[in-house]
Design a protein around this motif. Sequence first.
Motif, PDB file in Angstrom:
ATOM      1  N   ASN A   1       0.834  -1.335  -0.080  1.00 23.71           N
ATOM      2  CA  ASN A   1       0.078   0.113  -0.106  1.00 23.71           C
ATOM      3  C   ASN A   1       0.863   1.171   0.057  1.00 23.71           C
ATOM      4  O   ASN A   1       0.378   2.219   0.785  1.00 23.71           O
ATOM      5  CB  ASN A   1      -0.917   0.068   1.206  1.00 23.71           C
ATOM      6  CG  ASN A   1      -1.924  -1.075   1.009  1.00 23.71           C
ATOM      7  OD1 ASN A   1      -2.489  -1.155   0.038  1.00 23.71           O
ATOM      8  ND2 ASN A   1      -2.659  -1.574   2.131  1.00 23.71           N
ATOM      9  N   GLY A   2       2.067   1.289  -0.624  1.00 23.37           N
ATOM     10  CA  GLY A   2       2.872   2.418  -0.752  1.00 23.37           C
ATOM     11  C   GLY A   2       3.934   2.590   0.151  1.00 23.37           C
ATOM     12  O   GLY A   2       4.569   3.550   0.065  1.00 23.37           O
ATOM     13  N   TYR A   3       3.944   1.781   1.093  1.00 25.07           N
ATOM     14  CA  TYR A   3       5.089   1.870   2.024  1.00 25.07           C
ATOM     15  C   TYR A   3       5.279   0.582   2.606  1.00 25.07           C
ATOM     16  O   TYR A   3       4.717  -0.438   2.748  1.00 25.07           O
ATOM     17  CB  TYR A   3       4.964   2.963   3.153  1.00 25.07           C
ATOM     18  CG  TYR A   3       4.078   2.588   4.143  1.00 25.07           C
ATOM     19  CD1 TYR A   3       4.428   2.350   5.361  1.00 25.07           C
ATOM     20  CD2 TYR A   3       2.516   2.917   4.026  1.00 25.07           C
ATOM     21  CE1 TYR A   3       3.608   1.996   6.557  1.00 25.07           C
ATOM     22  CE2 TYR A   3       1.622   2.354   4.852  1.00 25.07           C
ATOM     23  CZ  TYR A   3       2.014   2.072   6.067  1.00 25.07           C
ATOM     24  OH  TYR A   3       1.191   1.762   7.188  1.00 25.07           O
ATOM     25  N   LEU A   4       6.665   0.364   3.190  1.00 22.14           N
ATOM     26  CA  LEU A   4       7.226  -0.913   3.963  1.00 22.14           C
ATOM     27  C   LEU A   4       7.413  -0.339   5.385  1.00 22.14           C
ATOM     28  O   LEU A   4       7.917   0.699   5.759  1.00 22.14           O
ATOM     29  CB  LEU A   4       8.289  -1.409   3.352  1.00 22.14           C
ATOM     30  CG  LEU A   4       8.133  -1.772   1.963  1.00 22.14           C
ATOM     31  CD1 LEU A   4       9.527  -2.186   1.241  1.00 22.14           C
ATOM     32  CD2 LEU A   4       7.112  -2.917   1.744  1.00 22.14           C
ATOM     33  N   GLU A   5       7.205  -1.196   6.451  1.00 20.69           N
ATOM     34  CA  GLU A   5       7.481  -0.798   7.801  1.00 20.69           C
ATOM     35  C   GLU A   5       7.917  -2.020   8.619  1.00 20.69           C
ATOM     36  O   GLU A   5       7.381  -3.058   8.192  1.00 20.69           O
ATOM     37  CB  GLU A   5       6.085  -0.432   8.555  1.00 20.69           C
ATOM     38  CG  GLU A   5       6.360   0.235   9.788  1.00 20.69           C
ATOM     39  CD  GLU A   5       5.073   0.683  10.594  1.00 20.69           C
ATOM     40  OE1 GLU A   5       5.400   1.463  11.532  1.00 20.69           O
ATOM     41  OE2 GLU A   5       4.223   0.902   9.687  1.00 20.69           O
ATOM     42  N   GLY A   6       8.994  -1.968   9.347  1.00 19.14           N
ATOM     43  CA  GLY A   6       9.386  -2.936  10.147  1.00 19.14           C
ATOM     44  C   GLY A   6      11.077  -2.557  10.685  1.00 19.14           C
ATOM     45  O   GLY A   6      11.385  -1.477  10.182  1.00 19.14           O
ATOM     46  N   ASN A   7      11.115  -3.045  11.787  1.00 15.80           N
ATOM     47  CA  ASN A   7      12.622  -2.667  12.669  1.00 15.80           C
ATOM     48  C   ASN A   7      12.805  -1.328  12.986  1.00 15.80           C
ATOM     49  O   ASN A   7      13.887  -1.006  12.803  1.00 15.80           O
ATOM     50  CB  ASN A   7      13.595  -3.318  11.774  1.00 15.80           C
ATOM     51  CG  ASN A   7      13.620  -4.789  11.520  1.00 15.80           C
ATOM     52  OD1 ASN A   7      13.055  -5.629  12.375  1.00 15.80           O
ATOM     53  ND2 ASN A   7      14.099  -5.433  10.392  1.00 15.80           N
ATOM     54  N   GLY A   8      11.535  -0.630  13.152  1.00 17.85           N
ATOM     55  CA  GLY A   8      11.701   0.615  13.641  1.00 17.85           C
ATOM     56  C   GLY A   8      11.778   1.507  12.484  1.00 17.85           C
ATOM     57  O   GLY A   8      11.932   2.860  12.663  1.00 17.85           O
ATOM     58  N   TYR A   9      11.535   1.139  11.305  1.00 23.41           N
ATOM     59  CA  TYR A   9      11.686   2.224   9.999  1.00 23.41           C
ATOM     60  C   TYR A   9      10.376   1.980   9.109  1.00 23.41           C
ATOM     61  O   TYR A   9       9.754   0.983   8.986  1.00 23.41           O
ATOM     62  CB  TYR A   9      12.839   1.544   9.047  1.00 23.41           C
ATOM     63  CG  TYR A   9      14.326   1.823   9.786  1.00 23.41           C
ATOM     64  CD1 TYR A   9      14.908   2.810   9.620  1.00 23.41           C
ATOM     65  CD2 TYR A   9      14.822   0.678  10.313  1.00 23.41           C
ATOM     66  CE1 TYR A   9      16.146   2.983  10.255  1.00 23.41           C
ATOM     67  CE2 TYR A   9      15.784   0.661  11.093  1.00 23.41           C
ATOM     68  CZ  TYR A   9      16.775   2.066  10.800  1.00 23.41           C
ATOM     69  OH  TYR A   9      17.953   2.229  11.343  1.00 23.41           O
ATOM     70  N   ILE A  10      10.091   3.027   8.586  1.00 23.77           N
ATOM     71  CA  ILE A  10       9.212   3.172   7.598  1.00 23.77           C
ATOM     72  C   ILE A  10       9.908   3.593   6.188  1.00 23.77           C
ATOM     73  O   ILE A  10      10.627   4.525   6.118  1.00 23.77           O
ATOM     74  CB  ILE A  10       7.883   4.388   8.072  1.00 23.77           C
ATOM     75  CG1 ILE A  10       7.551   3.868   9.324  1.00 23.77           C
ATOM     76  CG2 ILE A  10       7.083   4.421   6.799  1.00 23.77           C
ATOM     77  CD1 ILE A  10       6.528   5.036   9.851  1.00 23.77           C
ATOM     78  N   VAL A  11       9.464   2.838   5.316  1.00 27.20           N
ATOM     79  CA  VAL A  11      10.199   3.168   3.850  1.00 27.20           C
ATOM     80  C   VAL A  11       9.231   3.661   2.780  1.00 27.20           C
ATOM     81  O   VAL A  11       8.305   2.473   2.780  1.00 27.20           O
ATOM     82  CB  VAL A  11      11.345   2.069   3.539  1.00 27.20           C
ATOM     83  CG1 VAL A  11      11.649   2.584   1.902  1.00 27.20           C
ATOM     84  CG2 VAL A  11      12.065   2.001   4.354  1.00 27.20           C
ATOM     85  N   THR A  12       9.180   4.808   2.467  1.00 30.02           N
ATOM     86  CA  THR A  12       8.185   4.854   1.265  1.00 30.02           C
ATOM     87  C   THR A  12       8.902   5.423   0.178  1.00 30.02           C
ATOM     88  O   THR A  12      10.163   5.505   0.265  1.00 30.02           O
ATOM     89  CB  THR A  12       6.862   5.943   1.771  1.00 30.02           C
ATOM     90  OG1 THR A  12       6.036   5.861   0.516  1.00 30.02           O
ATOM     91  CG2 THR A  12       7.390   7.173   2.073  1.00 30.02           C
ATOM     92  N   TRP A  13       8.314   5.867  -1.028  1.00 29.74           N
ATOM     93  CA  TRP A  13       8.900   6.382  -2.190  1.00 29.74           C
ATOM     94  C   TRP A  13       8.162   7.178  -2.837  1.00 29.74           C
ATOM     95  O   TRP A  13       6.740   7.427  -2.851  1.00 29.74           O
ATOM     96  CB  TRP A  13       9.149   4.867  -2.954  1.00 29.74           C
ATOM     97  CG  TRP A  13       8.168   4.069  -3.414  1.00 29.74           C
ATOM     98  CD1 TRP A  13       6.891   4.411  -4.230  1.00 29.74           C
ATOM     99  CD2 TRP A  13       7.781   3.049  -2.474  1.00 29.74           C
ATOM    100  NE1 TRP A  13       6.035   3.233  -3.875  1.00 29.74           N
ATOM    101  CE2 TRP A  13       6.663   2.639  -2.827  1.00 29.74           C
ATOM    102  CE3 TRP A  13       8.369   2.313  -1.220  1.00 29.74           C
ATOM    103  CZ2 TRP A  13       5.850   1.319  -2.241  1.00 29.74           C
ATOM    104  CZ3 TRP A  13       7.726   1.272  -0.748  1.00 29.74           C
ATOM    105  CH2 TRP A  13       6.566   0.938  -1.291  1.00 29.74           C
TER     106      TRP A  13
END
Length: 169
Positions: A1-13
Motif C-alpha cells: 500500500n505504498g510503504y514498507l514498515e519494520g524494525n523501527g523504520y518506515i520506507v516509502t517512495w
Amino acid sequence: NGYLEGNGYIVTWVFGHLFTLCDIEEYVPSPTGRWSMDNIPCFPEKFKFEIKKDKDKKTDSGAKRQFELIKSLVKREDVDLVVNAGDSDREGEIIIRICVAKTGKLDKGFKRLWLPDQTPETIRTALSEMKDETEYENLANEGFARMYIDWLYGVNLTRFATLKSGTLL
C-alpha cells in the motif's frame, strides 16, 4: 500500500515527479482560459507547485494518493526523522525536498542518505554517515535554478512562438 514498515523504520517512495510547477494561469489568469499574449512573459516572484496532472489535465490520482500517504507517514507521532534517499543528483535532491515541504511537517529531523550505488556495503556505510539535509543546499539550489530556468524559457517561449505562428510549437 505504498510503504514498507519494520524494525523501527518506515520506507516509502516517490515515483517520478509527484509535483510540477504550476502553469502561467496560476500566476496571471487568462480571462478566456486560453493562451494569450497578455500574460506573457511571466516571471513569478515565488514559484508554486502542484500535484502533477494526468493526460486529461486533471490531478493525477496515483500521484495524489502516494503524496497523501507520504504526508500521513511524515505526520505520524512516532516519526521523528525524515531521510531523503532520493537519487544522488540535483534532481533527486529537489524531488524529495518539494514533497517533504508540501507535507507541512518541517519540524522533524531531515537527513540525507547519499547512495551513489546500492551494494549492501555502500548502504551500510551511507546509513552510518548520513548528513543533515542542510549540507546539500547548494545541490538543491542547482536543481531549483535549473527547474525554474527551464520553466521560464519553456512556457514563455512556447506560448510566444505558438501565438505568433498560429501553430502549436
